[in-house]
Design an enzyme around this catalytic site. Sequence first.
Site, mmCIF file in Angstrom:
data_model
loop_
_atom_site.group_PDB
_atom_site.id
_atom_site.type_symbol
_atom_site.label_atom_id
_atom_site.label_comp_id
_atom_site.label_asym_id
_atom_site.label_seq_id
_atom_site.Cartn_x
_atom_site.Cartn_y
_atom_site.Cartn_z
ATOM 1 N N GLU A 32 9.752 13.773 -42.390
ATOM 2 C CA GLU A 32 8.554 13.114 -42.938
ATOM 3 C C GLU A 32 7.310 13.809 -42.367
ATOM 4 O O GLU A 32 6.307 13.979 -43.048
ATOM 5 C CB GLU A 32 8.538 11.626 -42.551
ATOM 6 C CG GLU A 32 7.299 10.933 -43.071
ATOM 7 C CD GLU A 32 7.208 9.459 -42.656
ATOM 8 O OE1 GLU A 32 8.158 8.705 -42.927
ATOM 9 O OE2 GLU A 32 6.178 9.086 -42.071
ATOM 10 N N SER A 78 7.645 7.881 -37.680
ATOM 11 C CA SER A 78 8.998 8.323 -38.061
ATOM 12 C C SER A 78 8.991 9.830 -38.287
ATOM 13 O O SER A 78 8.199 10.325 -39.090
ATOM 14 C CB SER A 78 9.438 7.647 -39.363
ATOM 15 O OG SER A 78 9.444 6.251 -39.230
ATOM 16 N N ARG A 130 7.654 7.674 -49.884
ATOM 17 C CA ARG A 130 7.035 8.719 -49.039
ATOM 18 C C ARG A 130 6.812 10.029 -49.803
ATOM 19 O O ARG A 130 6.952 11.110 -49.236
ATOM 20 C CB ARG A 130 7.896 9.014 -47.800
ATOM 21 C CG ARG A 130 8.127 7.852 -46.848
ATOM 22 C CD ARG A 130 6.857 7.430 -46.151
ATOM 23 N NE ARG A 130 7.112 6.549 -45.038
ATOM 24 C CZ ARG A 130 7.212 5.220 -45.116
ATOM 25 N NH1 ARG A 130 7.080 4.614 -46.268
ATOM 26 N NH2 ARG A 130 7.438 4.506 -44.032
HETATM 27 P P1 FAD Z 1 -2.648 13.804 -41.480
HETATM 28 O O1 FAD Z 1 -1.530 13.711 -40.516
HETATM 29 O O2 FAD Z 1 -3.900 14.454 -41.008
HETATM 30 O O3 FAD Z 1 -2.131 14.547 -42.796
HETATM 31 C C1 FAD Z 1 -0.919 14.193 -43.409
HETATM 32 C C2 FAD Z 1 -0.728 15.007 -44.704
HETATM 33 O O4 FAD Z 1 -1.707 14.639 -45.663
HETATM 34 C C3 FAD Z 1 -0.909 16.517 -44.494
HETATM 35 O O5 FAD Z 1 -0.036 17.199 -45.379
HETATM 36 C C4 FAD Z 1 -2.357 16.759 -44.887
HETATM 37 O O6 FAD Z 1 -2.598 18.077 -45.318
HETATM 38 C C5 FAD Z 1 -2.527 15.768 -46.015
HETATM 39 N N1 FAD Z 1 -3.891 15.244 -46.155
HETATM 40 C C6 FAD Z 1 -4.591 14.549 -45.211
HETATM 41 N N2 FAD Z 1 -5.791 14.170 -45.721
HETATM 42 C C7 FAD Z 1 -5.831 14.622 -46.992
HETATM 43 C C8 FAD Z 1 -6.811 14.561 -48.038
HETATM 44 N N3 FAD Z 1 -7.981 13.926 -47.889
HETATM 45 N N4 FAD Z 1 -6.528 15.180 -49.217
HETATM 46 C C9 FAD Z 1 -5.346 15.810 -49.399
HETATM 47 N N5 FAD Z 1 -4.399 15.926 -48.460
HETATM 48 C C10 FAD Z 1 -4.634 15.327 -47.273
HETATM 49 N N6 FAD Z 1 3.456 6.137 -42.148
HETATM 50 C C11 FAD Z 1 3.901 5.194 -43.019
HETATM 51 O O7 FAD Z 1 3.970 5.440 -44.229
HETATM 52 N N7 FAD Z 1 4.308 3.963 -42.587
HETATM 53 C C12 FAD Z 1 4.261 3.611 -41.284
HETATM 54 O O8 FAD Z 1 4.631 2.491 -40.934
HETATM 55 C C13 FAD Z 1 3.780 4.561 -40.348
HETATM 56 N N8 FAD Z 1 3.740 4.275 -39.030
HETATM 57 C C14 FAD Z 1 3.265 5.188 -38.137
HETATM 58 C C15 FAD Z 1 3.196 4.840 -36.785
HETATM 59 C C16 FAD Z 1 2.713 5.738 -35.842
HETATM 60 C C17 FAD Z 1 2.647 5.334 -34.395
HETATM 61 C C18 FAD Z 1 2.268 7.024 -36.272
HETATM 62 C C19 FAD Z 1 1.699 7.984 -35.271
HETATM 63 C C20 FAD Z 1 2.346 7.395 -37.610
HETATM 64 C C21 FAD Z 1 2.856 6.478 -38.566
HETATM 65 N N9 FAD Z 1 2.951 6.794 -39.931
HETATM 66 C C22 FAD Z 1 3.386 5.851 -40.833
HETATM 67 C C23 FAD Z 1 2.606 8.151 -40.411
HETATM 68 C C24 FAD Z 1 1.094 8.346 -40.667
HETATM 69 O O9 FAD Z 1 0.351 7.310 -40.100
HETATM 70 C C25 FAD Z 1 0.792 8.418 -42.153
HETATM 71 O O10 FAD Z 1 1.482 9.489 -42.747
HETATM 72 C C26 FAD Z 1 -0.709 8.600 -42.440
HETATM 73 O O11 FAD Z 1 -0.962 8.405 -43.817
HETATM 74 C C27 FAD Z 1 -1.219 9.962 -42.003
HETATM 75 O O12 FAD Z 1 -2.634 9.930 -42.077
HETATM 76 P P2 FAD Z 1 -3.520 11.047 -41.384
HETATM 77 O O13 FAD Z 1 -4.929 10.812 -41.803
HETATM 78 O O14 FAD Z 1 -3.259 11.068 -39.933
HETATM 79 O O15 FAD Z 1 -2.958 12.366 -42.092
HETATM 80 N N1 EPU Z 2 17.508 1.000 -36.275
HETATM 81 C C1 EPU Z 2 18.455 1.266 -35.310
HETATM 82 N N2 EPU Z 2 18.068 2.030 -34.245
HETATM 83 C C2 EPU Z 2 16.814 2.517 -34.109
HETATM 84 C C3 EPU Z 2 15.858 2.249 -35.102
HETATM 85 C C4 EPU Z 2 16.222 1.479 -36.193
HETATM 86 O O1 EPU Z 2 19.604 0.833 -35.403
HETATM 87 O O2 EPU Z 2 16.565 3.177 -33.109
HETATM 88 C C5 EPU Z 2 17.886 0.140 -37.417
HETATM 89 C C6 EPU Z 2 17.223 -1.250 -37.292
HETATM 90 O O3 EPU Z 2 17.981 -2.117 -36.492
HETATM 91 C C7 EPU Z 2 17.185 -1.699 -38.741
HETATM 92 C C8 EPU Z 2 16.964 -0.381 -39.504
HETATM 93 O O4 EPU Z 2 17.379 0.677 -38.629
HETATM 94 O O5 EPU Z 2 18.415 -2.233 -39.136
HETATM 95 C C9 EPU Z 2 15.510 -0.180 -39.942
HETATM 96 O O6 EPU Z 2 14.674 -0.165 -38.786
HETATM 97 P P1 EPU Z 2 13.099 -0.540 -38.827
HETATM 98 O O7 EPU Z 2 12.909 -1.855 -39.487
HETATM 99 O O8 EPU Z 2 12.566 -0.347 -37.451
HETATM 100 O O9 EPU Z 2 12.474 0.509 -39.814
HETATM 101 P P2 EPU Z 2 12.720 2.065 -40.040
HETATM 102 O O10 EPU Z 2 13.546 2.226 -41.282
HETATM 103 O O11 EPU Z 2 13.225 2.720 -38.813
HETATM 104 C C10 EPU Z 2 10.680 2.292 -41.617
HETATM 105 C C11 EPU Z 2 9.561 3.270 -41.824
HETATM 106 C C12 EPU Z 2 8.430 2.966 -40.855
HETATM 107 C C13 EPU Z 2 7.929 1.560 -41.113
HETATM 108 C C14 EPU Z 2 9.093 0.579 -40.895
HETATM 109 C C15 EPU Z 2 8.711 -0.844 -41.249
HETATM 110 C C16 EPU Z 2 10.503 5.310 -42.710
HETATM 111 C C17 EPU Z 2 10.897 6.714 -42.439
HETATM 112 N N3 EPU Z 2 10.043 4.627 -41.662
HETATM 113 O O12 EPU Z 2 11.226 2.536 -40.329
HETATM 114 O O13 EPU Z 2 7.379 3.877 -41.118
HETATM 115 O O14 EPU Z 2 6.875 1.220 -40.248
HETATM 116 O O15 EPU Z 2 10.189 0.964 -41.774
HETATM 117 O O16 EPU Z 2 8.602 -0.971 -42.632
HETATM 118 O O17 EPU Z 2 10.597 4.846 -43.849
HETATM 119 C C18 EPU Z 2 6.570 6.061 -40.583
HETATM 120 O O18 EPU Z 2 6.759 6.334 -41.776
HETATM 121 O O19 EPU Z 2 6.050 6.862 -39.769
HETATM 122 C C19 EPU Z 2 6.947 4.729 -40.105
HETATM 123 C C20 EPU Z 2 6.840 4.350 -38.828
#
Ligand code: FAD
Ligand code: EPU
Length: 341
Positions: free
Chosen positions: A334, A238, A166
Amino acid sequence: MIRSYTNYPLRKHHTFGTDASAKYYFEFTEAEDLAGFLITNKEWQNWPVLILGEGSNLLFVNDFEGLVINPNIPGIASVHEDRNNIWLEVGAGVIWDDLVEYAVLNRLGGIENLSLIPGKVGAAAVQNIGAYGMEIQNRIVSVTGFDLETQTESTLKIDDCQYAYRDSIFKNQLKDRYIITSLVFKLDKFPEFILNYGDLKTEVEKLGEVNLRTIRKTVIHIRESKLPDPKVTGNAGSFFKNPVVEASLAEQLLTIYPKMPHYPATDGKTKLAAGWLIEQCGWKGFRRGDAGIHEKQALVLVNYGNATGKEIFELSEEIRQSVQEKFGVELEREVNVISLP
Ligand code: FAD
Ligand code: EPU
């Protein structure tokens, strides 16, 4: 296409569903539009800048008193190919999941586990998006963008991007100054599947054949079953990163909490699960007014309707403090909070 506004409402441009506005807003669809705007509007040099994607990793606690730049550049093009791989050049404004769908439909492997992550391609390179055992840094070849400080366009090779969990150069030295306009990805024609995260393999096998389509379908299903849909309930995924701690601290905690999830990290350190730590502090499902913690994933803060950015932020700080007090572990955000004083 260019769009520019003053005092522009941002509610539809981010996923937490809170009210906020931008003093100036500039959106463009071609890289050349940006240079033109910057030359004819020199006063921007005195304004704070926020680069905006889909706003799925932002929390606005205040209006943004500066210039929001939205590089909404479209396009997916194959730029090179050999026997095993295809190189795709993709505009920063492409919706990330549209790219994953395109890859899967064209039988190109390497990003299928990253299905349904919200946001755009440009921000994916900022955050080094990751899920289900995959990180986008393993597929990026180069990143092209415009540096507001040097007023030049440049291309960074993957080794210059300082990728980590990240993290990247775009979150540090180049934050708010390097506008990513396009990326080149390298995808596989004969993919090797990565299925070692949790019970992903078992879940995919339930669908029969293991292929790019069944992996994508399974990941989407898992995500929909535990993460709130931002179109229904405001959130930014997250809220905190999973903390990486010294192995000695992890061992100490494991003697008290033997079931604590933990994973090996780089440099002999240990990664802990922030969701587990937060749940142990009793926060899962907690709600105050319209701000809360998701009932199925304690790492996700939610807006049930009319919470303000400040209310969500204050709740996040209480969570951070309680995890620090109970476990001696510091949680790092994050989500980008805009704009802390
Ligand atoms: P924004 O939120 O608009 O911006 C994020 C950052 O990037 C800001 O600092 C912004 O200034 C910068 N930025 C945006 N565009 C550019 C550009 N073109 N050039 C330079 N800087 C830029 N993230 C994960 O890694 N794994 C996950 O599994 C995951 N699951 C998610 C689930 C949900 C339901 C939600 C709501 C979010 C999740 N995220 C996850 C977080 C998010 O989706 C990512 O961080 C994504 O890359 C953000 O994209 P965005 O276009 O919305 O960026
Ligand atoms: N867990 C709990 N309680 C909770 C949530 C999680 O006990 O409420 C435990 C789960 O049981 C498991 C562990 O935590 O043992 C990991 O949980 P999970 O697999 O749901 O993943 P996470 O670590 O909570 C991360 C990323 C997610 C990504 C998932 C799947 C980060 C900060 N988050 O979540 O990314 O989708 O793994 O790979 O690394 C995001 O970055 O926005 C995001 C959603």
